[in-house]
Design an enzyme around this catalytic site. Sequence first.
Site, short mmCIF file in Angstrom:
data_model
loop_
_atom_site.label_atom_id
_atom_site.label_comp_id
_atom_site.label_asym_id
_atom_site.label_seq_id
_atom_site.Cartn_x
_atom_site.Cartn_y
_atom_site.Cartn_z
CG PHE A 100 0.71 4.27 4.07
CD1 PHE A 100 -0.34 4.52 4.94
CD2 PHE A 100 1.02 2.95 3.78
CE1 PHE A 100 -1.08 3.48 5.50
CE2 PHE A 100 0.28 1.90 4.32
CZ PHE A 100 -0.77 2.18 5.18
CB THR A 141 -0.93 0.01 1.23
OG1 THR A 141 -1.87 -1.06 1.10
CG2 THR A 141 -1.70 1.31 1.36
#
Length: 276
Positions: A172, A170
Site C-alpha cells: 500500500f 499487498t
Amino acid sequence: MSKIYIQGTFGAYSHLAALEIEPKAEVIPCKTFDECFLKVSSESSSKMVIPESNRITGNIGIEYLIFKYRLNIYAEHFQKIEHNLLGQPGSSINDIKNVFSHTQGLSQCSNFIKKNNFTEHVRADTAGSAEAISKKKNKREAAIASSLSAKIYKLKIIASNIENEKGNATRFLVMGKEVYQPDFGNKRYITSFLFKLKSKPAALYQSLGGFAINGVNLTKLQSYPEQNSFESYFFLCDLDGHIEDPKVQKSLEELGLHCQDFHVLGVFEADKFREK
C-alpha cells in the site's frame, strides 16, 4: 484527528492497512480509486491508503491515476493478506454453494474454491461482498474477505487462511497533496518517480546508464501507455536511496537529459517488511 480515504468499504484490507498505519485516524471509504485521488487532491490535510501491487497477482491498476494526479507518496506499507471464508452464523462449509469476492480474492484462493466445488461470483471488493451476504442471510452464500469484515458484519469465519500461498502481502502507498520528504540519514530510503522519454531510438537503454554507472539499484521499473495512446509511454520507477544522496542525484541528472517529463512522487523510508 487525521482523515484517511480508502477504496472499498469498512473491513477491506485497505481499512486494515489504514488502522495499522494510523490507529486513531478517521477512515473514510470511497467507491472507486478515482474518487480517492479526487478527494485527496482537493484536501491538503487528508491522506489516502491505496493498494499498489500484490506479491502474487501483481499490479492493482492505479498507475494512470498516479500519473494523472501526481500526489506525493509519504510511505509504503506491506499488509499481510489472510483470506477467510465468511458465512452466516450457524452455517458450515457443507452449506456453501456460492462464493463472492473481488477478482483478486477469488484468484488468490482458487485452490480452496476448486477443492470445495464452489461457484465464483466476482464483486467490486472483498468487504463489500461480506456486507452483501450479511444482509441476504442465505446459508448457501459466503464471501472471501478479512477477519475484520467478519467482525464488522457479524459473520462466521467458516475457514481461515484459505489463500493458495501463505506469506502473501499487498503493498500500500500512503499518499497526499502536501509535499514532504524525510531528511537524509542513516536509513534505507526509496525514491519514487515517473518519467516520459523523448521520442528517439534506444532512449530507454541510454536513460538507464546513469544508474548502472553510479551503482544505484532500481527496485521497480514499469511502463504504461498514456491515455488513448500506444505510441507514447510513461514509466513508474522506484530506486533504493534518498534523492539527496549524491549517487542518486547524478543518476537522475543523467536520466533527465533523455526525458520530456520527469516528476518525483516521493522519498520515504523503506518498510521493514523488505528486510524479510
